[in-house]
Design an enzyme around this catalytic site. Structure first.
Site, PDB file in Angstrom:
ATOM      1  N   LYS A  79      77.497  12.937  35.899  1.00  0.00           N
ATOM      2  CA  LYS A  79      76.661  12.274  36.916  1.00  0.00           C
ATOM      3  C   LYS A  79      77.135  10.836  37.110  1.00  0.00           C
ATOM      4  O   LYS A  79      77.528  10.179  36.133  1.00  0.00           O
ATOM      5  CB  LYS A  79      75.201  12.311  36.443  1.00  0.00           C
ATOM      6  CG  LYS A  79      74.181  11.769  37.435  1.00  0.00           C
ATOM      7  CD  LYS A  79      72.770  11.942  36.883  1.00  0.00           C
ATOM      8  CE  LYS A  79      71.703  11.436  37.839  1.00  0.00           C
ATOM      9  NZ  LYS A  79      70.335  11.637  37.321  1.00  0.00           N
ATOM     10  N   SER A 160      67.100  14.172  40.039  1.00  0.00           N
ATOM     11  CA  SER A 160      68.127  13.425  40.737  1.00  0.00           C
ATOM     12  C   SER A 160      69.550  13.827  40.373  1.00  0.00           C
ATOM     13  O   SER A 160      70.487  13.380  41.023  1.00  0.00           O
ATOM     14  CB  SER A 160      67.949  11.927  40.459  1.00  0.00           C
ATOM     15  OG  SER A 160      68.135  11.658  39.075  1.00  0.00           O
ATOM     16  N   SER A 184      64.817  14.840  35.875  1.00  0.00           N
ATOM     17  CA  SER A 184      66.018  14.887  36.712  1.00  0.00           C
ATOM     18  C   SER A 184      67.094  15.864  36.281  1.00  0.00           C
ATOM     19  O   SER A 184      68.002  16.147  37.062  1.00  0.00           O
ATOM     20  CB  SER A 184      66.637  13.498  36.820  1.00  0.00           C
ATOM     21  OG  SER A 184      65.983  12.792  37.826  1.00  0.00           O
TER      22      SER A 184
HETATM   23  N1  GLN Z   1      61.664  12.057  40.054  1.00  0.00           N
HETATM   24  C1  GLN Z   1      61.523  11.110  39.011  1.00  0.00           C
HETATM   25  C2  GLN Z   1      61.700   9.720  39.531  1.00  0.00           C
HETATM   26  O1  GLN Z   1      62.119   9.564  40.628  1.00  0.00           O
HETATM   27  C3  GLN Z   1      62.446  11.421  37.880  1.00  0.00           C
HETATM   28  C4  GLN Z   1      63.776  10.823  37.989  1.00  0.00           C
HETATM   29  C5  GLN Z   1      64.642  11.063  36.806  1.00  0.00           C
HETATM   30  O2  GLN Z   1      64.338  11.835  35.900  1.00  0.00           O
HETATM   31  N2  GLN Z   1      65.727  10.322  36.788  1.00  0.00           N
HETATM   32  O3  GLN Z   1      61.423   8.790  38.872  1.00  0.00           O
END
Ligand code: GLN
Length: 508
Positions: A79, A160, A184
């Protein structure tokens, strides 16, 4: 479909060892496929030269019968919020578009030491704030299970870390690295039909992972099977002097029992009733019930449990997330770090303009909200209070795993990962980031608040032909049992992560 993609990492490396297949051929094929499957937008940057060099060195080690580890020659995607030495690391944001780190994140350096072949960097929501991989300067990542990839009605990959999930699901690599702050890794794993593991907080070093919420961030792992996931976990886990939050005790590599040797008779499974929530689709509910029944029939004790603070969790997560974001993002001022605007009228103007140009609206909104919540007049009411409720949420888990009476205690919690199959991009992108996350993170973020390990595994296809997945959670550092049970379920449901007929869809 390339035949070697059907193999596990163990099978792949044993073919490397006996000379039936070469790491160079596998890497070459992956690089070619990644270019052919550009429409998925899984990779934001391939690193062919580095990958070819790593594959060549791996091949030479196999020729000398001296592979570095059981991951030698295995293709992996990273990532784009993990620092990679001399390779751009952008967090999919204009703010870091030109950032080339002079060092590797610990996860990356450990994978390299193990002999893995790093193919490139994958797409994500900017600074990992999101749940769809739709808010990226490189555009959204598509879900390979979409009925149609070319029309406007394709499905999101989840986020994400959608790029890594998509790359693993498409067979572009054997494993992917994501990050997991509120879900994510598990969310895109669920939508893309692959395994997604969020390890115990502190088990895997965060050094070189660009922070979102330091107290919750964990590197996550994607693979097409639980045992492949364990191979990666074994390579990257353990104390790291460069991250003071890593767990100090030495890490003992996991060795999962064979499926037949997994004794469910001694396993207690909890079904938290609060996860039966608004918005849960009938198909996910049915999948959840069926797997619970399956476990019970195989001798596990399955019982309802309660995690009473679950409903508060999403609000508390949102408050703590924005407060930590406000502080973490302060470093991007255009002078020390990040994109620099050309406006040089004053230092203040330069800061303001650089941040206005560098961040998207999601990041800006979280910074503004976080700073508001941290104002002296609001601090106790929001931040302090959220910390206290966070403790209650962690105590809910401690109660069901550890402190309740023996009859009420469980070893594993079984829940949905996401409430539905992957949404259509058009539906998902019509919601605000806040509304997206409120739904997407519901089942996943409590584990981050408590620091416990959790894994998403694909179970079956929905009527629309999209993956439906479930989540397992356990107490901290209980990955051995968590992944053993996951492996048992995986063997029963026999989900094929590569059954998406991608080649037909793209007429390759
Ligand atoms: N959807 C969550 C956020 O936007 C989780 C993001 C993540 O785990 N990086 O904070």
């Amino acid at each position: 479909m390339r035949r070697h993609l059907q193999w596990s990492i163990k099978q792949l490396t044993s073919r490397y060892a006996d000379g039936q297949l070469s790491p160079r051929r596998v890497a070459e094929q992956a690089l070619e496929d990644a270019v052919n499957l550009k429409t998925l937008n899984a990779f934001v940057r391939l690193t062919p030269e580095e990958a070819r060099q790593q594959a060549l060195e791996s091949e030479q080690r196999y020729q000398k019968k001296q592979p570095n580890s059981s991951l030698d020659g295995v293709t992996i995607a990273i990532k784009d919020n993990f620092c990679t030495k001399n390779v751009h690391t952008t967090c999919a944001s204009r703010m870091l578009q030109d950032f080339v780190p002079p060092y590797d994140a610990t996860v990356c350096s450990r994978l390299r030491q193990a002999g893995a072949v790093l193919l490139g960097k994958t797409n994500m929501d900017q600074f990992a704030m999101g749940a769809g991989t739709v808010d990226s300067i490189y555009g959204p990542t598509k879900n390979i299970w979409s009925e149609d990839l070319t029309e406007n009605n394709w499905r999101i990959a989840g986020g994400s870390s959608g790029g890594s999930a998509s790359a693993v699901a498409a067979g572009l690599c054997f494993a992917g690295i994501g990050s997991d702050t509120g879900g994510s890794t598990r969310n895109p794993a669920s939508y893309c039909g692959v395994v997604g593991l969020k390890p115990t907080y502190g088990l895997v070093s965060r050094h070189g992972l660009i922070p979102l919420v330091n107290s919750m961030d964990v590197p996550g792992i994607f693979a097409r099977s639980v045992s492949d996931c364990v191979e990666i976990l074994n390579a990257v886990s353990g104390p790291d002097g460069k991250d003071s939050t890593t767990i100090r005790q030495p890490f003992t590599k996991l060795q999962l029992p064979e499926v037949d040797a997994i004794d469910l008779g001694v396993v207690r499974i909890g079904i938290p009733k609060e996860y039966h929530c608004n918005g849960l689709s009938a198909e996910v509910l049915e999948t959840w019930t069926k797997v619970a029944d399956l476990l019970e029939c195989a001798g596990a004790s399955v019982q309802k449990v309660s995690l009473p603070n679950t409903a508060a969790s999403i609000f508390v997560y949102s408050i703590l997330n924005q407060c930590e974001v406000a502080s973490n993002m302060a470093r991007y001022d255009g002078i020390e770090y990040g994109h620099r605007a050309s406006d040089e009228r004053s230092t203040e103007q330069l800061y303001a303009q650089s941040r206005a140009e560098g961040f998207n609206n999601v990041v800006k909104t979280r910074i503004l909200t976080g700073n508001f919540l941290l104002l002296r007049k609001n601090y106790d009411h929001y931040f302090e209070k959220a910390l206290r409720v966070r403790r209650l949420i962690a105590e809910d888990f401690a109660k069901v795993f550890e402190t309740s009476s023996k009859e009420d205690r469980v070893d594993i919690l079984l829940t949905p990962t996401t409430l539905t199959e992957a949404p259509l991009y058009s539906d998902f992108s019509s919601l605000s980031n806040r509304d997206q996350c409120a739904v997407q993170d519901f089942c996943t973020q409590p584990a981050n608040m408590a620091g416990i390990p959790a894994v998403s595994i694909p179970i079956r296809l929905s009527k629309a032909g999209l993956p439906l997945s479930l989540q397992l959670m356990s107490r901290s550092l209980n990955e051995q049992l968590l992944l053993s049970v996951a492996r048992w379920i995986e063997a029963q449901v026999a989900f094929d992560s590569l059954d998406h007929r991608l080649e037909q869809k793209l007429s390759l």
